[in-house]
Design an enzyme around this catalytic site. Structure first.
Site, PDB file in Angstrom:
ATOM      1  N   GLY A 192       2.431   5.239   4.547  1.00  0.00           N
ATOM      2  CA  GLY A 192       1.747   6.265   5.814  1.00  0.00           C
ATOM      3  C   GLY A 192       0.359   5.523   5.747  1.00  0.00           C
ATOM      4  O   GLY A 192      -0.891   6.431   6.407  1.00  0.00           O
ATOM      5  N   THR A 193       0.561   4.789   5.467  1.00  0.00           N
ATOM      6  CA  THR A 193      -0.935   3.771   5.418  1.00  0.00           C
ATOM      7  C   THR A 193      -1.095   3.100   6.424  1.00  0.00           C
ATOM      8  O   THR A 193      -2.041   2.371   6.768  1.00  0.00           O
ATOM      9  CB  THR A 193      -1.289   3.727   4.076  1.00  0.00           C
ATOM     10  OG1 THR A 193      -0.822   2.522   3.613  1.00  0.00           O
ATOM     11  CG2 THR A 193      -2.382   4.038   3.621  1.00  0.00           C
ATOM     12  N   GLY A 194       0.102   2.757   7.090  1.00  0.00           N
ATOM     13  CA  GLY A 194      -0.283   2.764   9.066  1.00  0.00           C
ATOM     14  C   GLY A 194       0.648   0.615   8.269  1.00  0.00           C
ATOM     15  O   GLY A 194       0.023  -0.092   9.138  1.00  0.00           O
ATOM     16  N   GLU A 239      -6.338  33.877 -10.112  1.00  0.00           N
ATOM     17  CA  GLU A 239      -7.028  32.983  -9.636  1.00  0.00           C
ATOM     18  C   GLU A 239      -8.802  33.356  -9.464  1.00  0.00           C
ATOM     19  O   GLU A 239      -9.466  31.986  -9.234  1.00  0.00           O
ATOM     20  CB  GLU A 239      -6.051  32.815  -7.494  1.00  0.00           C
ATOM     21  CG  GLU A 239      -5.242  32.703  -7.358  1.00  0.00           C
ATOM     22  CD  GLU A 239      -4.257  31.515  -7.974  1.00  0.00           C
ATOM     23  OE1 GLU A 239      -5.166  30.591  -7.733  1.00  0.00           O
ATOM     24  OE2 GLU A 239      -3.945  31.225  -8.116  1.00  0.00           O
ATOM     25  N   HIS A 274      -9.644  31.099 -12.232  1.00  0.00           N
ATOM     26  CA  HIS A 274     -10.055  29.618 -11.367  1.00  0.00           C
ATOM     27  C   HIS A 274     -11.330  29.635 -10.949  1.00  0.00           C
ATOM     28  O   HIS A 274     -12.451  28.844 -10.908  1.00  0.00           O
ATOM     29  CB  HIS A 274      -8.810  29.288 -10.583  1.00  0.00           C
ATOM     30  CG  HIS A 274      -8.069  28.875 -11.488  1.00  0.00           C
ATOM     31  ND1 HIS A 274      -7.659  28.226 -12.196  1.00  0.00           N
ATOM     32  CD2 HIS A 274      -6.131  29.119 -11.543  1.00  0.00           C
ATOM     33  CE1 HIS A 274      -6.190  27.782 -12.972  1.00  0.00           C
ATOM     34  NE2 HIS A 274      -5.548  28.387 -11.828  1.00  0.00           N
ATOM     35  N   GLY A 323       1.296  -1.372  -0.593  1.00  0.00           N
ATOM     36  CA  GLY A 323      -0.540  -0.095   0.124  1.00  0.00           C
ATOM     37  C   GLY A 323       1.073   1.190  -0.227  1.00  0.00           C
ATOM     38  O   GLY A 323       1.980   1.271   0.016  1.00  0.00           O
TER      39      GLY A 323
HETATM   40  N1  ATP Z   1      -4.394   3.743  10.267  1.00  0.00           N
HETATM   41  C1  ATP Z   1      -3.955   3.940  11.095  1.00  0.00           C
HETATM   42  N2  ATP Z   1      -4.405   4.984  12.130  1.00  0.00           N
HETATM   43  C2  ATP Z   1      -3.340   5.634  12.539  1.00  0.00           C
HETATM   44  N3  ATP Z   1      -2.662   6.393  12.532  1.00  0.00           N
HETATM   45  C3  ATP Z   1      -1.711   6.090  11.187  1.00  0.00           C
HETATM   46  C4  ATP Z   1      -2.200   5.165  10.730  1.00  0.00           C
HETATM   47  N4  ATP Z   1      -1.781   5.066   8.946  1.00  0.00           N
HETATM   48  C5  ATP Z   1      -1.004   5.564   9.780  1.00  0.00           C
HETATM   49  N5  ATP Z   1      -0.976   6.837  10.394  1.00  0.00           N
HETATM   50  C6  ATP Z   1      -0.140   7.563  11.472  1.00  0.00           C
HETATM   51  O1  ATP Z   1       1.332   7.398  10.450  1.00  0.00           O
HETATM   52  C7  ATP Z   1       2.722   7.641  10.917  1.00  0.00           C
HETATM   53  C8  ATP Z   1       3.529   6.916   9.665  1.00  0.00           C
HETATM   54  O2  ATP Z   1       2.843   5.234   9.864  1.00  0.00           O
HETATM   55  P1  ATP Z   1       3.459   3.563   9.409  1.00  0.00           P
HETATM   56  O3  ATP Z   1       5.121   4.187   9.384  1.00  0.00           O
HETATM   57  O4  ATP Z   1       2.570   2.717   9.653  1.00  0.00           O
HETATM   58  O5  ATP Z   1       2.974   4.076   7.263  1.00  0.00           O
HETATM   59  P2  ATP Z   1       3.345   2.824   6.079  1.00  0.00           P
HETATM   60  O6  ATP Z   1       1.931   2.350   5.748  1.00  0.00           O
HETATM   61  O7  ATP Z   1       4.479   2.008   7.401  1.00  0.00           O
HETATM   62  O8  ATP Z   1       4.301   3.672   5.537  1.00  0.00           O
HETATM   63  P3  ATP Z   1       6.119   3.742   5.093  1.00  0.00           P
HETATM   64  O9  ATP Z   1       5.576   3.132   3.918  1.00  0.00           O
HETATM   65  O10 ATP Z   1       6.119   4.914   5.158  1.00  0.00           O
HETATM   66  O11 ATP Z   1       6.591   2.631   5.513  1.00  0.00           O
HETATM   67  C9  ATP Z   1       2.003   6.213  11.860  1.00  0.00           C
HETATM   68  O12 ATP Z   1       3.197   6.663  13.103  1.00  0.00           O
HETATM   69  C10 ATP Z   1       0.640   6.892  12.237  1.00  0.00           C
HETATM   70  O13 ATP Z   1       1.701   8.195  13.367  1.00  0.00           O
HETATM   71 ZN    ZN Z   2      -3.995  28.201 -12.206  1.00  0.00          ZN
END
Ligand code: ATP
Ligand code: ZN
Length: 626
Positions: free
Chosen positions: A227-229, A446, A449, A224
């Site tokens: 930053g999706t957890g 702007e 737009h 995924g």
């Molecule tokens: N589903 C979620 N619920 C709560 N917090 C989240 C969630 N997804 C991401 N975060 C926040 O984003 C931060 C980074 O998430 P994480 O490191 O798990 O992402 P990742 O998918 O492993 O990203 P990467 O691919 O960059 O390693 C977490 O420490 C948290 O604070």
């Molecule tokens: Zn523009």
């Protein structure tokens, strides 16, 4: 607001535990050794310099000096002679040294004795010892340097191992008690949680599964966008199962020495087996797990060896060993198929960018420790953050809290979130940068737009217009995308094109001139038109056909080069169609802006006065005329 109410980092639970590597202070560490060796080197060089202070003379000159009775005493040292002259005049050097030629000079002793030179001798062991030392010191220095730099590297990466920890696995280990992340902390990923529940059950009581001969999945791939957890959920899985969590990033396996990666993998799996049941997490598996032996990334022995070792370790699990490996990637497409074979990473769990509901949940998780104003509308905030990842949302909450802290407020308000949102989307404000004519032009652009977005049917609702430069943009018109679209109608896309061109068209109408400021708009518009023609069958001249024209990577958003699968003639038609679509959109824009010319002018004036206008202000301003 007091400082301790503001979280310095909203994912502090992760950060805190990760930044406590178990380091044992070493009384005689690489640092000290480095200094000692430096001192030695300096000493050797200096003593070498002193040794050369005694001037060297030739053996014949030496003998002449003896015969002419100038030498008072000499001392043999190995094949060297150190001597002292008889003092005659003060400024002449008193000492000398010479080297005895390899052939035996039987004449020397008698000559010395006739001239009454005082003879002594020293064992040659001393200078040999010195020369060995001189030979060794540079090597010691080199070795020390490597130890020192590897040590520094480990400290930088938070490694826990000691002095010679080259082949240690480097994985960060979180014992159950150090791992505070649980399933409630990871919000909006219900599907993934369900998929991993089985693993939790297994790790909790592996015997029960083994007893029945059930084969558990060994490896699970978490895929995924960033930053999706993924990392968070992996860690929470270990927490829920109550097992140790070994975490390493694929890129950390690999360093400058061949074979280090493979041995790190071996160590990691061994450590995990010793602590089984346990969970291993390999982040960025794509950095070692790319397709082997092909062009992309070039051949890399070290990487391949590391990957082969991972595969071997996964094949080598015996039935009783309760170790599960989770690996994360945002490039599943580049992985070596061997990684995905049965018995390896044969299960996949997909993570998506969070949808509205999930965003509300994630925002609530991250605002748990933040004092938010009463009656805060999470739903509205979630609507403003289409396309944000969990990490972006965490960042948003933190920025909002920082904004409140700067104002010394007691609670974090809607306004703080608005500011944080704009800052994240467009960069920080740069108030001072525009000169008056640029400001005017930006206001016109702007407003163009904005008017197009306001009056064209099917367009995304307008949120705010601003002529405060942020990041690299001079101004911005923001629309609120209607919730998470996955599908676009042709009329929606045509309107979108017209809105994109609004800035440029307004400049043409009001200022009778265009500027380079519209280049980004044009780039986006061209790209969109190209997609309409080649991917979505929205051109009658081309028809409902899909062409390969370098597809956009689903996660990374850049084009991957692909071979064209159409003729030159078709290529010309595609170009013509892209041109036609953009031209037609431009005409629509001209028409709508000319029709609302008064509104356009009023918006420009108002923007120059107030710099930022939200939708309520704009509606109030345009109402009387409408
Ligand atoms: N589903 C979620 N619920 C709560 N917090 C989240 C969630 N997804 C991401 N975060 C926040 O984003 C931060 C980074 O998430 P994480 O490191 O798990 O992402 P990742 O998918 O492993 O990203 P990467 O691919 O960059 O390693 C977490 O420490 C948290 O604070
Ligand atoms: Zn523009």
């Amino acid at each position: 607001m007091t400082d301790n109410k503001i979280p310095t980092n909203n994912n502090d639970t992760t950060k805190k535990s990760e930044s406590t590597p178990q380091q044992t202070p070493h009384p005689f560490d690489a640092h000290t050794l480095m200094w000692i060796l430096m001192f030695f080197a300096a000493y050797t060089i200096f003593s070498g310099l002193f040794a050369q202070k005694t001037p060297e003379i030739s053996y014949s000159d030496f003998k002449k000096a003896v015969i002419s009775n100038q030498v008072s005493s000499i001392s043999f040292k190995g094949d060297q002679i150190y001597g002292i002259y008889i003092e005659k005049d003060a400024d002449k050097t008193k000492t000398f040294h010479t080297v005895i030629p390899p052939t035996t000079d039987t004449n020397l002793m008698p000559v010395l004795e006739t001239n009454k030179v005082n003879i002594s001798a020293k064992s040659s062991a001393d200078p040999q010892w010195l020369s060995i030392l001189i030979g060794i010191v540079p090597w010691l220095l080199i070795i020390a340097f490597f130890i020192y730099s590897s040590r520094m590297l480990q400290q930088k990466m938070g490694g826990k191992d000691g002095f010679m920890g080259f082949s240690k696995s480097k994985a960060r280990l979180f014992e159950t008690k150090d791992n505070e992340i649980n399933y409630d902390d990871v919000a909006g990923v219900e599907g993934a949680k369900q998929d991993l529940q089985e693993i939790i059950d297994y790790l909790k009581k592996p015997e029960e599964f083994n007893k029945l001969g059930a084969k558990m999945p060994r490896g699970i791939l978490l895929m995924g966008p960033p930053g999706t957890g993924k990392t968070m959920l992996a860690k929470a899985t270990a927490h829920e199962a109550g097992v140790p969590f070994f975490s390493i990033s694929g890129s950390e396996f690999i360093e400058m020495f061949i074979g280090v990666g493979a041995s790190r993998v071996r160590d990691l799996f061994k450590e995990a087996r010793d602590k089984a049941p346990a969970l291993i997490f390999i982040d960025e598996i794509d950095s070692v797990g790319r397709v082997r032996g092909t062009g992309l990334g070039g051949g890399n022995d070290e990487r391949e060896q590391t990957l082969n070792q991972i595969l071997a370790e996964m094949d080598g699990f015996s039935v009783g060993e309760a170790v599960v490996v989770l690996a994360a990637t945002n490039r599943p497409d580049v992985l070596d198929p061997a990684l995905l074979r049965p018995g390896r990473f044969d299960r996949k769990v997909t993570f998506e960018l969070p949808q509205q509901e999930a965003r509300i949940k994630i925002l609530k998780v991250h605002t748990r420790k933040v004092p938010i104003e009463l009656n805060f509308d999470y739903k509205e905030l979630a609507s403003m953050t289409v396309g944000f990842s969990g990490a972006d949302l965490a960042n948003l909450v933190n920025e909002a809290a920082l904004s409140a802290a700067r104002k010394k407020a007691d609670t974090v308000t809607r306004d703080d979130f608005n500011q944080a949102h704009d800052k994240i989307i467009m960069g920080s404000e740069r108030k001072d940068l525009l000169n008056p004519s640029e400001r005017k032009r930006t206001a016109v652009h702007e407003s163009g737009h904005a008017i197009a977005a306001l009056f064209l049917p099917n367009s995304d609702p307008l949120r705010q217009v601003s002529i405060i430069p942020r990041g690299r943009a001079l101004g911005a018109t923001e629309q609120l995308p209607v919730e998470d679209r996955h599908n676009y109608t042709q009329s929606y896309l045509e309107t979108r094109l017209s809105v994109m061109l609004g800035g440029r068209v307004a400049e043409k109408i009001v200022l009778d001139d265009t500027s380079s400021g519209a280049s980004n708009d044009l780039e986006q518009a061209t790209h969109l038109a190209k997609m309409m023609v080649t991917q979505w069958g929205m051109s009658d001249a081309i028809g409902p056909i899909h062409f390969k024209v370098g597809s956009e990577h689903p996660f990374l958003g850049y084009e991957i080069q692909q071979e064209k699968d159409f003729s030159e003639k078709t290529a010309t038609t595609i170009d013509q169609e892209i041109y036609r679509i953009i031209k037609e959109a431009e005409q629509t824009t001209f028409a709508i802006l000319l029709q609302h010319r008064d509104d356009l002018n009023r918006l420009v004036e108002e923007l120059l006065n107030k710099e930022t206008l939200d939708i309520h202000m704009i509606e109030a301003m345009l109402k009387p005329k409408d």
